[in-house]
Enzyme design. Sequence first.
Site, PDB file in Angstrom:
ATOM      1  N   HIS A  54      14.984  13.943   8.592  1.00 63.08           N
ATOM      2  CA  HIS A  54      14.322  14.007   7.283  1.00 63.08           C
ATOM      3  C   HIS A  54      12.974  13.303   7.416  1.00 63.08           C
ATOM      4  CE1 HIS A  54      13.235  13.563   3.198  1.00 63.08           C
ATOM      5  NE2 HIS A  54      13.572  12.291   3.106  1.00 63.08           N
TER       6      HIS A  54
ATOM      7  N   CYS B 171      17.909  14.014  -0.110  1.00 57.74           N
ATOM      8  CA  CYS B 171      17.249  14.345   1.160  1.00 57.74           C
ATOM      9  C   CYS B 171      18.237  14.733   2.254  1.00 57.74           C
ATOM     10  CB  CYS B 171      16.368  13.185   1.616  1.00 57.74           C
ATOM     11  SG  CYS B 171      15.284  12.604   0.306  1.00 57.74           S
TER      12      CYS B 171
ATOM     13  N   ASN C 224       6.914  13.820   2.078  1.00 55.18           N
ATOM     14  CA  ASN C 224       8.372  13.841   1.938  1.00 55.18           C
ATOM     15  C   ASN C 224       8.754  14.936   0.934  1.00 55.18           C
ATOM     16  OD1 ASN C 224      11.025  13.341   1.190  1.00 55.18           O
ATOM     17  ND2 ASN C 224      10.809  11.121   1.164  1.00 55.18           N
TER      18      ASN C 224
HETATM   19  O1  UT7 Z   1      13.305  10.385   1.035  1.00 60.54           O
HETATM   20  C1  UT7 Z   1      14.239   9.427   0.703  1.00 60.54           C
HETATM   21  C2  UT7 Z   1      14.178   8.276   1.578  1.00 60.54           C
HETATM   22  N1  UT7 Z   1      12.935   7.537   1.357  1.00 60.54           N
HETATM   23  C3  UT7 Z   1      12.516   6.708   2.274  1.00 60.54           C
HETATM   24  O2  UT7 Z   1      13.104   6.597   3.317  1.00 60.54           O
HETATM   25  C4  UT7 Z   1      11.331   5.809   1.973  1.00 60.54           C
HETATM   26  C5  UT7 Z   1      11.569   4.450   2.587  1.00 60.54           C
HETATM   27  N2  UT7 Z   1      10.514   3.498   2.286  1.00 60.54           N
HETATM   28  C6  UT7 Z   1       9.271   3.592   2.813  1.00 60.54           C
HETATM   29  O3  UT7 Z   1       8.955   4.554   3.492  1.00 60.54           O
HETATM   30  C7  UT7 Z   1       8.298   2.440   2.586  1.00 60.54           C
HETATM   31  O4  UT7 Z   1       8.995   1.339   2.026  1.00 60.54           O
HETATM   32  C8  UT7 Z   1       7.104   2.830   1.660  1.00 60.54           C
HETATM   33  C9  UT7 Z   1       6.160   3.775   2.388  1.00 60.54           C
HETATM   34  C10 UT7 Z   1       7.615   3.476   0.401  1.00 60.54           C
HETATM   35  C11 UT7 Z   1       6.314   1.568   1.306  1.00 60.54           C
HETATM   36  O5  UT7 Z   1       5.887   0.929   2.493  1.00 60.54           O
HETATM   37  P1  UT7 Z   1       6.097  -0.660   2.660  1.00 60.54           P
HETATM   38  O6  UT7 Z   1       5.519  -1.043   3.942  1.00 60.54           O
HETATM   39  O7  UT7 Z   1       7.571  -0.925   2.443  1.00 60.54           O
HETATM   40  O8  UT7 Z   1       5.216  -1.230   1.492  1.00 60.54           O
HETATM   41  P2  UT7 Z   1       5.655  -2.202   0.304  1.00 60.54           P
HETATM   42  O9  UT7 Z   1       6.438  -1.469  -0.723  1.00 60.54           O
HETATM   43  O10 UT7 Z   1       6.234  -3.455   0.877  1.00 60.54           O
HETATM   44  O11 UT7 Z   1       4.236  -2.570  -0.305  1.00 60.54           O
HETATM   45  C12 UT7 Z   1       3.278  -3.349   0.429  1.00 60.54           C
HETATM   46  C13 UT7 Z   1       2.022  -3.493  -0.405  1.00 60.54           C
HETATM   47  C14 UT7 Z   1       2.295  -3.958  -1.828  1.00 60.54           C
HETATM   48  O12 UT7 Z   1       1.219  -4.810  -2.205  1.00 60.54           O
HETATM   49  P3  UT7 Z   1       1.396  -6.400  -2.170  1.00 60.54           P
HETATM   50  O13 UT7 Z   1       2.545  -6.691  -3.086  1.00 60.54           O
HETATM   51  O14 UT7 Z   1       1.699  -6.734  -0.730  1.00 60.54           O
HETATM   52  O15 UT7 Z   1       0.065  -6.895  -2.630  1.00 60.54           O
HETATM   53  C15 UT7 Z   1       2.207  -2.697  -2.639  1.00 60.54           C
HETATM   54  O16 UT7 Z   1       1.836  -2.928  -3.991  1.00 60.54           O
HETATM   55  O17 UT7 Z   1       1.382  -2.227  -0.529  1.00 60.54           O
HETATM   56  C16 UT7 Z   1       1.116  -1.946  -1.923  1.00 60.54           C
HETATM   57  N3  UT7 Z   1       1.141  -0.509  -2.131  1.00 60.54           N
HETATM   58  C17 UT7 Z   1       0.075   0.274  -1.941  1.00 60.54           C
HETATM   59  N4  UT7 Z   1      -1.184  -0.003  -1.589  1.00 60.54           N
HETATM   60  C18 UT7 Z   1      -2.055   1.030  -1.486  1.00 60.54           C
HETATM   61  C19 UT7 Z   1       2.212   0.272  -2.489  1.00 60.54           C
HETATM   62  N5  UT7 Z   1       1.830   1.551  -2.552  1.00 60.54           N
HETATM   63  C20 UT7 Z   1       0.512   1.580  -2.220  1.00 60.54           C
HETATM   64  C21 UT7 Z   1      -0.432   2.618  -2.100  1.00 60.54           C
HETATM   65  N6  UT7 Z   1      -1.692   2.307  -1.733  1.00 60.54           N
HETATM   66  N7  UT7 Z   1      -0.109   3.911  -2.334  1.00 60.54           N
END
Ligand code: UT7
Length: 320
Positions: A247, A112, A277
């Site tokens: 980005h 990225c 993204n």
């Molecule tokens: O381009 C390269 C650089 N990339 C980035 O900078 C991405 C950086 N990371 C992020 O943007 C975020 O971490 C994400 C958007 C990927 C995820 O957001 P988050 O707030 O960190 O969510 P999480 O991974 O902590 O997941 C929270 C909950 C989990 O459920 P439990 O364990 O709390 O029950 C996940 O299983 O959300 C769940 N979850 C979803 N729920 C509905 C994960 N993906 C989804 C989804 N829909 N698509």
Amino acid sequence: MNDMKIIGFGHYVPKTIKYNDDFKTIVETSDEWIKSRTGISKRHLTDDENTSDIASKAALMAMEDAGVSADDIDLVVCATITPDSFTPSTASKILKLLGIKRAMAFDISAACSGFIYAMNTASAILTANNLRRAIVIGAETLSKIVDYTDRSTCVLFGDGAGAVVIEATENKSVFYCMSKTDEENILYANALKPQGVFKGGLIDDYHLKMNGQKVFKFAIEAVNDAINSALNTAGLTINDIDLIIPHQANERIIAAVCRHWNLDFNRFYLNISEYGNTSAASIAIALSEAHHKKVIGKGNRVMLVGFGAGLTWASMIIEL
Ligand code: UT7
């Protein structure tokens, strides 16, 4: 510091749009979760166009915007993690699609941050070799490597391409490009593994994998460092920058950076809602869109900031 200015801007995204609700048919998710956690509403996905196809369409728009033809181009650099083939490079294919007969052409892989790495490399090559013009492209067909059974990644990514034509001039552009080893492998997609002598290579899983929370924490630190380092090198303050084009990975990352620098959200250009993204393409698309929507214009000082797999991060300050 390299001497160059941007003389043309272009971008292209595939026609097919998938909205957040469309993902409910393939994984357990919701529009509310995707929008509130990322800021994404929709993304464009390719059907049969490959990276070189969408890249050359963005490049053609940039060439038209600059008023230059294929014969005016000395160098083509394409930043991508989703090339058409191991070899030839995507940039070589773009040469053919654009009808460029003689030019240096190669790809850059810095995820990225790739577009900024490519801008830095291209402008340095122009200066070192006394060449005049380059096309610099960020282009991805990420849908080729996304795992559409993994809800934590599949909703995030889109396909697209952005391009600029740059010209060697007396303008001073500041670059800051940095990498560190991602020892924990928090963001990766595998290619071939060696299987032994006379056996060749094999791919077991090429899908993109990400530990979202760890990348999120890295991203905030990386953006703050990239902004700070570019400003220090340029001898400028944040108030000397008209627009920051980051980005487009997550609106919440930008919100955290705004809090750190005590900046209004509107100092950043954001279009993640529209495209998701798009890795190396995201800054290039946003830059072209901001130019064509007249959000930025001649005399403005713009900062580009990238971060991603590698881990890599990078920034660039350019006066338009
Ligand atoms: O381009 C390269 C650089 N990339 C980035 O900078 C991405 C950086 N990371 C992020 O943007 C975020 O971490 C994400 C958007 C990927 C995820 O957001 P988050 O707030 O960190 O969510 P999480 O991974 O902590 O997941 C929270 C909950 C989990 O459920 P439990 O364990 O709390 O029950 C996940 O299983 O959300 C769940 N979850 C979803 N729920 C509905 C994960 N993906 C989804 C989804 N829909 N698509």
